[in-house]
Design an enzyme around this catalytic site. Structure first.
Site, PDB file in Angstrom:
ATOM      1  CB  CYS A   1       1.121  -2.598  11.596  1.00 47.71           C
ATOM      2  SG  CYS A   1       1.933  -2.572   9.971  1.00 47.71           S
TER       3      CYS A   1
ATOM      4  CG  MET B   1       2.038  -9.238   7.711  1.00 46.82           C
ATOM      5  SD  MET B   1       2.167 -10.822   6.849  1.00 46.82           S
ATOM      6  CE  MET B   1       1.650 -11.935   8.148  1.00 46.82           C
TER       7      MET B   1
END
Length: 398
Positions: free
Chosen positions: A104, A318
């Protein structure tokens, strides 16, 4: 009937970039959850509140979106020239599944601050005032991230005037360097472009043959042209996330792209890879109104990008996908580069549903292959709550 008590585990709830998640020191987990396996997954699922057939995460720390169903484990690193090891777990909302297949990028911004505050970085590396350089080993994908964390009076500076579209309030800027970001996952052959092409013809039954750039950088990502799938690149979440047919088409593209990239060997395996690869669509600059009501002008951006995460259009972008965007934009001939106007470029500003973001990448052609030494972007992070999370002890028996 005997009711088992809850156990409590030290934890920190943090925002990193446009995501938030529950952070743990690896050493603070119950002993049977310190190693990968069913016990660890069961613990993190219960912490987040999954699987939840109601899709609300009422009985857990999750926020019932891909951006808020996240967990992070951090420990001191035994690797030379690294301070900490960072492992990211994307927790499924409606299934008993934790996806460990990727990083992430947003929560990467919070790893350095967490590591410093948790005492995992040698005190000699933290200045009284200035910038602490935290060398992070991203264990999911085997890559190095270098975080530049601002320090004031020996403590992490969290407040500031750095604004990040998709985040309501300003905070202190944290610069991240994703070193050698081309992923080398098993099955991807270690190549930035696993098919050997900058652009491929991707055959997708029921949809047709799409031009696609499939890249392993930051996170495996499949880029297609927005126009080819009936979009303009200016869409916000409501335009897609309420359309089950549209989401199914995008998932079909993702599955066939994953197969072509060598990430899966048969289509039904895509169900075990919710987090990777990502699928995104790109378009040339255009005017639109972001989800906050902010007007984004075509002149403000080099291109438009919309990306899908965990089966839904992402509310912003993201961080790992931003790395893929910056990397692909730096390489002439990719769909991302062409949407930005073509030519060689070392940075792009792209429009996403919440606003804009700038990302840079250093690319070079060597022996006929493109290499990217690092991708750079700025995020911010902040501690939201710290203390203990509690979970029923029965879930530690798995």
């Amino acid at each position: 009937m005997t009711y088992l008590p809850q156990i409590r585990i030290p934890a920190t709830y943090m925002r990193g970039g446009t995501s938030k998640g529950v952070f743990f020191r690896l050493e603070d987990l119950p002993e049977n959850a310190r190693m990968p396996g069913a016990a660890r997954d069961a613990l993190l699922l219960r912490v987040i509140g999954s699987p939840d057939p109601y899709g609300k995460h009422i009985d857990g720390m999750g926020g019932a979106t891909s951006s808020t169903s996240k967990t992070v484990l951090v420990g001191k690193s035994s690797r030379p020239d690294h301070d900490v090891d960072y492992l990211f777990g994307q927790v499924s909302i409606d299934r008993p599944f934790v996806d460990w297949s990727g990083n992430c990028g947003n929560l990467s911004a919070a790893v350095g601050p967490f590591a410093i505050s948790a005492g995992l970085v040698d005190a000699s590396r933290i200045p009284g005032n200035g910038t602490a350089i935290v060398r992070i080993w991203q264990a999911n994908i085997g890559k190095t991230i270098v975080a530049h964390v601002p320090i004031v009076d020996g403590n992490v500076q969290e407040t500031g005037d750095f604004e990040l579209d998709g985040v309501t309030f300003p905070a202190a800027e944290i610069q991240l360097e994703f070193m050698d970001p081309a992923a080398d996952e098993e099955g991807a052959g270690g190549a930035m472009f696993p098919t050997g092409n900058l652009v491929d013809d991707l055959e997708v039954p029921g949809i047709g043959t799409l031009k696609a750039t499939m890249i392993n950088a930051g996170i495996p990502t499949i880029f297609v042209d927005a126009e080819a799938i009936g979009y303009r690149g200016t869409e916000l979440q409501d335009a897609i996330n309420g359309d089950a047919e549209a989401l199914s088409r995008l998932e079909t593209i993702r599955a066939h792209g994953a197969l072509r990239m060598g990430l899966i060997t048969q289509l039904d395996e895509i169900a075990t890879r919710q987090h990777t690869p990502k699928v995104a669509f790109v378009a040339p600059p255009a005017d639109y109104v972001a989800s906050s009501g902010k007007a984004v002008q075509a002149a403000d951006v080099d291109l438009l990008v919309r990306a899908v995460s965990m089966g839904k259009l992402h509310h912003a972008m993201m961080g790992t996908a931003a790395v893929a965007i910056g990397t692909a934009a730096a390489i002439p001939g990719t769909l991302v580069n062409l949407a930005a106007g073509g030519g060689k470029r070392d940075a792009v500003r792209f429009g996403h549903p919440s606003g804009t973001l700038r990302v840079g990448a250093e690319a070079m052609l060597r022996d006929g292959e493109w290499l990217v030494t690092k991708a750079i972007m700025s995020r911010s992070a902040r501690v939201l709550m710290e203390g203990w999370v509690r979970v029923p002890d029965a879930h530690q028996d798995s």
